[in-house]
Structure formats: structure tokens, C-alpha cells
Design a protein around this motif. Sequence first.
Motif, PDB file in Angstrom:
ATOM      1  N   VAL A 122       4.886  44.621  27.388  1.00 21.89           N
ATOM      2  CA  VAL A 122       4.809  46.045  27.054  1.00 21.89           C
ATOM      3  C   VAL A 122       5.270  46.313  25.622  1.00 21.89           C
ATOM      4  CG1 VAL A 122       5.746  48.331  27.593  1.00 21.89           C
ATOM      5  CG2 VAL A 122       5.061  46.793  29.445  1.00 21.89           C
ATOM      6  N   LEU A 123       6.324  45.622  25.206  1.00 21.89           N
ATOM      7  CA  LEU A 123       6.925  45.898  23.899  1.00 21.89           C
ATOM      8  C   LEU A 123       6.386  45.016  22.776  1.00 21.89           C
ATOM      9  CD1 LEU A 123      10.668  46.374  24.966  1.00 21.89           C
ATOM     10  CD2 LEU A 123       9.007  48.150  24.365  1.00 21.89           C
ATOM     11  N   ALA A 124       5.540  44.051  23.105  1.00 25.82           N
ATOM     12  CA  ALA A 124       5.007  43.129  22.087  1.00 25.82           C
ATOM     13  C   ALA A 124       4.318  43.845  20.917  1.00 25.82           C
ATOM     14  CB  ALA A 124       4.055  42.126  22.736  1.00 25.82           C
ATOM     15  N   PRO A 125       3.518  44.905  21.153  1.00 24.55           N
ATOM     16  CA  PRO A 125       2.862  45.568  20.019  1.00 24.55           C
ATOM     17  C   PRO A 125       3.846  46.196  19.026  1.00 24.55           C
ATOM     18  CG  PRO A 125       1.754  46.123  22.066  1.00 24.55           C
ATOM     19  CD  PRO A 125       3.020  45.423  22.439  1.00 24.55           C
ATOM     20  N   PHE A 126       5.102  46.320  19.420  1.00 26.97           N
ATOM     21  CA  PHE A 126       6.111  46.891  18.533  1.00 26.97           C
ATOM     22  C   PHE A 126       7.022  45.818  17.928  1.00 26.97           C
ATOM     23  CE2 PHE A 126       5.000  49.989  21.805  1.00 26.97           C
ATOM     24  CZ  PHE A 126       4.568  51.050  21.023  1.00 26.97           C
ATOM     25  N   GLY A 127       6.812  44.533  18.325  1.00 27.13           N
ATOM     26  CA  GLY A 127       7.570  43.446  17.712  1.00 27.13           C
ATOM     27  C   GLY A 127       8.418  42.604  18.638  1.00 27.13           C
ATOM     28  N   ALA A 128       8.408  42.873  19.937  1.00 27.21           N
ATOM     29  CA  ALA A 128       9.180  42.050  20.882  1.00 27.21           C
ATOM     30  C   ALA A 128       8.416  40.762  21.145  1.00 27.21           C
ATOM     31  CB  ALA A 128       9.425  42.802  22.184  1.00 27.21           C
ATOM     32  N   PHE A 129       8.817  39.671  20.501  1.00 31.37           N
ATOM     33  CA  PHE A 129       8.025  38.442  20.581  1.00 31.37           C
ATOM     34  C   PHE A 129       8.308  37.637  21.839  1.00 31.37           C
ATOM     35  CE2 PHE A 129      11.749  37.825  17.888  1.00 31.37           C
ATOM     36  CZ  PHE A 129      12.369  36.714  18.443  1.00 31.37           C
ATOM     37  N   ALA A 130       9.549  37.619  22.344  1.00 31.33           N
ATOM     38  CA  ALA A 130       9.862  36.899  23.582  1.00 31.33           C
ATOM     39  C   ALA A 130      11.276  37.230  24.026  1.00 31.33           C
ATOM     40  CB  ALA A 130       9.709  35.389  23.395  1.00 31.33           C
ATOM     41  N   LEU A 131      11.406  37.653  25.283  1.00 26.85           N
ATOM     42  CA  LEU A 131      12.710  37.898  25.890  1.00 26.85           C
ATOM     43  C   LEU A 131      12.948  36.837  26.958  1.00 26.85           C
ATOM     44  CD1 LEU A 131      12.476  41.765  26.366  1.00 26.85           C
ATOM     45  CD2 LEU A 131      13.642  40.530  24.529  1.00 26.85           C
ATOM     46  N   ASN A 132      14.209  36.467  27.164  1.00 26.26           N
ATOM     47  CA  ASN A 132      14.515  35.393  28.117  1.00 26.26           C
ATOM     48  C   ASN A 132      15.947  35.524  28.622  1.00 26.26           C
ATOM     49  OD1 ASN A 132      14.349  33.882  25.076  1.00 26.26           O
ATOM     50  ND2 ASN A 132      16.343  33.922  26.092  1.00 26.26           N
ATOM     51  N   LEU A 133      16.260  34.769  29.654  1.00 25.03           N
ATOM     52  CA  LEU A 133      17.635  34.709  30.151  1.00 25.03           C
ATOM     53  C   LEU A 133      18.515  34.069  29.086  1.00 25.03           C
ATOM     54  CD1 LEU A 133      16.954  33.494  33.800  1.00 25.03           C
ATOM     55  CD2 LEU A 133      17.417  35.831  33.040  1.00 25.03           C
ATOM     56  N   SER A 134      19.707  34.608  28.930  1.00 29.39           N
ATOM     57  CA  SER A 134      20.613  34.121  27.893  1.00 29.39           C
ATOM     58  C   SER A 134      21.560  33.071  28.454  1.00 29.39           C
ATOM     59  CB  SER A 134      21.422  35.285  27.322  1.00 29.39           C
ATOM     60  OG  SER A 134      22.464  34.821  26.495  1.00 29.39           O
ATOM     61  N   ALA A 135      22.019  32.175  27.590  1.00 28.48           N
ATOM     62  CA  ALA A 135      23.036  31.191  27.976  1.00 28.48           C
ATOM     63  C   ALA A 135      24.343  31.455  27.251  1.00 28.48           C
ATOM     64  CB  ALA A 135      22.545  29.774  27.678  1.00 28.48           C
TER      65      ALA A 135
END
Length: 393
Positions: free
Chosen positions: A259-272
Motif C-alpha cells: 500500500v505504501l510503496a508508491p510513497f517510498g516504503a520499499f520493504a518492511l519486516n520483523l525487527s531483530a
Amino acid sequence: MRFFRDLSLSSATAGFVAVLVGFTSSVAIVFQAAQAFGADAHMITSWMWALCLGMGLCSALPSLVLRQPVMVAWSTPGAAVLATAGLAGGFSMGQAVGAFMMCAVLIVLAGASGLFERLMNRIPMAIASALLAGVLAKFGLQAFVAAQTALPLVVLMLLTYLLGRRWIPRYAVPLTLLVSVVWVVSHGQFQAGAVSLDWARPVFTAPEFSVQAFVSLALPLFIVTMASQNLPGVAAIRAAGYDMPISRLVTLTGLVTLVLAPFGAFALNLSAITAAICMGPEAHPDPKRRYTAAVVCGALYLAIGLVGALVTGLLIAFPRELVLAIAGLALLGTIGGGLQAALHDDRHREAALITFLVTLSGVVIAGIGSAFWGVVAGAIALFVQQYGLPKKA
């Protein structure tokens, strides 16, 4: 409201430290990735808005629903891949956005199919704990390497932390952060010029899809995000003793990225890294109340995304050595716990140690980080040593 009853100073501080560490340690790489596709200042601000909005919502809302600390971050190795591939391939911003969306679809498929979670279920706890310890130990080392350029600050922080652990262990990290901030400000090391008031404005970029962008951008971004980010992220969750719906969470990160990719969100993931800060005993002695740290972290990410340059500049204004030192000190307990769990069972000890060392080495092969290769090396060692032997009762 239950959240405010469960909230404590230590958990709120853990949420702040997680943002401080997660944001300042890698925001420069995100800027470089955006610039590799020709982004101007407005587009870079939009990237930060989209990423922070995604991280904030994906961290705060699931944490409130599950009452467990769900921590989501942007893909730092993914940003590094984009920064390199973007410059080499000459891709436009539209092609980059198309690649972000294709990567998001792959993440959704990996989560919705349950394939990624089934793979994680086959990794022994000793290997997962060693993986987590190897990822976090890098930050522990950097805390003391920072003494080369800021010896008085790091020594002060270490002494404050040790005294805090002796007398008020629950507030050792908040106390250390407070003392270090006072030191930095009093010695003129706070870069107030980096702080400016400005609201973030999202910029929409129409996606362009191509086979070249899929092969050169989307596929490498998906691989490093799953192998170098989601893999240790799940290890952090399980090492902390939480039972979360991994497949649904991974699917959520993929959908929000889409949803947010067109605004610049390239990849979200679980954090360590930041997850370990909010899931450890320093956040709260009661594991059932540590979700408040993740909610605070998510709220702060939302504030950064909305306020834009003001909060971004505020975080960047702190010296890099302070960020490295507070991260390393805040993670000491989790690193020790991971090593203890990894080396406890003598049947898995050598395989776990190999996993730890390969992960800690930082080796990158075929563009994939050491977290993935640590698991591969540990799994091979475990197979060679244990295959065909009767299982111990």
C-alpha cells in the motif's frame, strides 16, 4: 485503559532507545537508496513518511491486540541493495516503486502460504538463539569500539550502567541514557542545527513494472529482507519466549508495504535489533507488560513520520557514539541470554557456536548477509554431527 496501567518508565525508555537505535543507525542508508533513484528532498521526506507510518502502525496496533511486543522495521540490508543496484542499473523512481510492490507481493505469498513459518519451525532453538546472539553481538562490540572516538562519554555510560545495574537494575538503561544526554548537551556535542520544524508531505509515484527491475531490484530485495531481517526477527521473538502468529505478521508487513510503496516504503519486516531492546528484561521485568515498549516505539515512529524534519533532526543531532553505546549496553542482557540458550545443550553446542561465529563475522555471499549463512552453516554442522544418531530422551 490497560495500556497505561501496564506502561512504565523503563518500557517507555526502551521504546525510545529502540527508535533512537533503529533510526539513527541506518537512516543514512535509506537516504542513499532514495538518491540512487533520483529522489529530491521532497521525495526523501515522503520515503521517511511512508516507512515510519508503516513501521508505526505495524508495531503499535498488533502489539495492542496481541499484548505482545511486535516490532517492525525497514529493511536495512534491503536499502543497501537498492542503493547499490539503483546506481548501477540506472532505474527510474517509477521502476523502483514497481519493484517495491513486486517484492511486497512475494512477502505476502511467503507469509500467507505459511512457508516461511514452517521453515522457521524446523530450526532448533539453539541455532535460533545463536543467530540472535551473533546479530546482536555486533552492536555490543560497537558500543566499546565507540570508545576510540568518544572515550569519556563511553566510559561514563559504562560506569553509569554498571552502578545502575547494582542499585536500580530496572532503570539502569534510562539512567544511562539520561546521563549521556546531559553530558552531550553540556559539552556542546548536540547538533541543534540539524533540528528544523517541517511537516512531511507524501509524494505519490506511479509504479512501472519490468522484468529487469524484478530481477535486479525486487528479487534481491525480497531475499535479503527474508534472510537477513525476518529470519533473525523470528529468532528474537522465540528467544524472548513469545508465541506470535508469524505468518500473519509477515503477511501484514507485505500488505502494508504494498500500500505504501508508491510513497517510498520499499520493504518492511520483523525487527531483530530493536525487538531485542523491547523484548528484554530491561524493558520490563514482566514479559506480559513489555508490549508497551513496542507500542511506544510505534507511536514515536508515527510522530517521526508526521512531524518529519523536526523529530528526524532531533534524533540525528545526537552523536553517533551515544547511539552505538546505548544500543550495546541495552542489549547486553539479551546477548548473554542468547548465548546461554545456544550453548546449554551439549548436543547442539558446536553447531550453535558455528552459527554464532558466522553470523558475527558479517560475511556477505551472493549479496546475502551473514544471518542467513550463519543458519546454513549451523544446520550443516548439526546435520553432520546428529544425522542417524538416536535422539536423546
